[in-house]
Motif scaffolding. Structure first.
Motif, mmCIF file in Angstrom:
data_model
loop_
_atom_site.group_PDB
_atom_site.id
_atom_site.type_symbol
_atom_site.label_atom_id
_atom_site.label_comp_id
_atom_site.label_asym_id
_atom_site.label_seq_id
_atom_site.Cartn_x
_atom_site.Cartn_y
_atom_site.Cartn_z
ATOM 1 N N THR A 30 -14.046 20.668 -4.664
ATOM 2 C CA THR A 30 -13.534 18.651 -4.161
ATOM 3 C C THR A 30 -14.527 17.199 -4.506
ATOM 4 O OG1 THR A 30 -13.861 18.816 -2.046
ATOM 5 C CG2 THR A 30 -11.541 19.154 -2.193
ATOM 6 N N ASP A 105 -8.473 16.576 -8.483
ATOM 7 C CA ASP A 105 -7.987 15.835 -7.822
ATOM 8 C C ASP A 105 -7.087 16.324 -6.815
ATOM 9 O OD1 ASP A 105 -9.642 13.171 -8.552
ATOM 10 O OD2 ASP A 105 -7.928 13.157 -10.075
ATOM 11 N N ARG A 108 -7.784 18.084 -3.863
ATOM 12 C CA ARG A 108 -8.186 16.740 -3.062
ATOM 13 C C ARG A 108 -6.456 16.361 -2.199
ATOM 14 N NH1 ARG A 108 -12.191 12.721 -5.650
ATOM 15 N NH2 ARG A 108 -13.951 13.890 -5.601
#
Length: 141
Positions: A30, A105, A108
């Motif tokens: 991440t 992304d 996350r």
């Protein structure tokens, strides 16, 4: 999590898996992506039906969770999936850096079920640590 990219120029996903001159491998978290290695392949890579050309590539990506390709044949895809690797086809050449950013992304946010499964497998065997210092005691009345 390790991610592999079929590439001719080491900058973009622009290669058919079987015909790729290079497989670039990155470690992704991440926080970001880190280049691990580029594995080069020699010989007549465009010979259709030559399944032997896939063996060194399958060996090269065996620790990867995801494989990005411009294209992949049916038998190649089946062999990749059989190794527990998720192939992702990009419709046009795309920079590896942008694909890493997009995937980070997704990690996350709310990853799709297949990616959550990959992450669970990656984290299997690792101890989970919990921070209880911020927890408040709850009074039951």
């Amino acid at each position: 999590m390790k991610v592999a990219f079929a590439t001719q120029d080491l900058k973009r996903v622009d290669a058919h898996f079987g015909w790729a001159k290079n497989i670039a491998i990155y470690e992704l978290s991440t926080e970001g992506g880190e280049f691990i290695e580029a594995i080069q392949f020699e010989g007549d890579l465009q010979e259709d039906g030559n399944e032997d050309k896939l063996a060194p590539k399958l060996e090269a990506i065996k620790d990867c969770a995801i494989l990005y390709v411009a294209a992949i044949g049916g038998s190649g895809a089946a062999r990749v999936v059989a190794q527990g690797i998720h192939p992702i086809k990009v419709p046009q050449p795309e920079p590896i850096a942008e694909l890493l950013d997009k995937l980070r992304d997704v990690l996350r946010g709310n990853p799709p079920p297949w990616l959550r499964k990959v992450l669970a497998k990656e984290n299997k065997g690792r101890e989970r640590s919990f921070d209880f210092e911020d927890d408040e005691e709850v009074q039951h009345g």
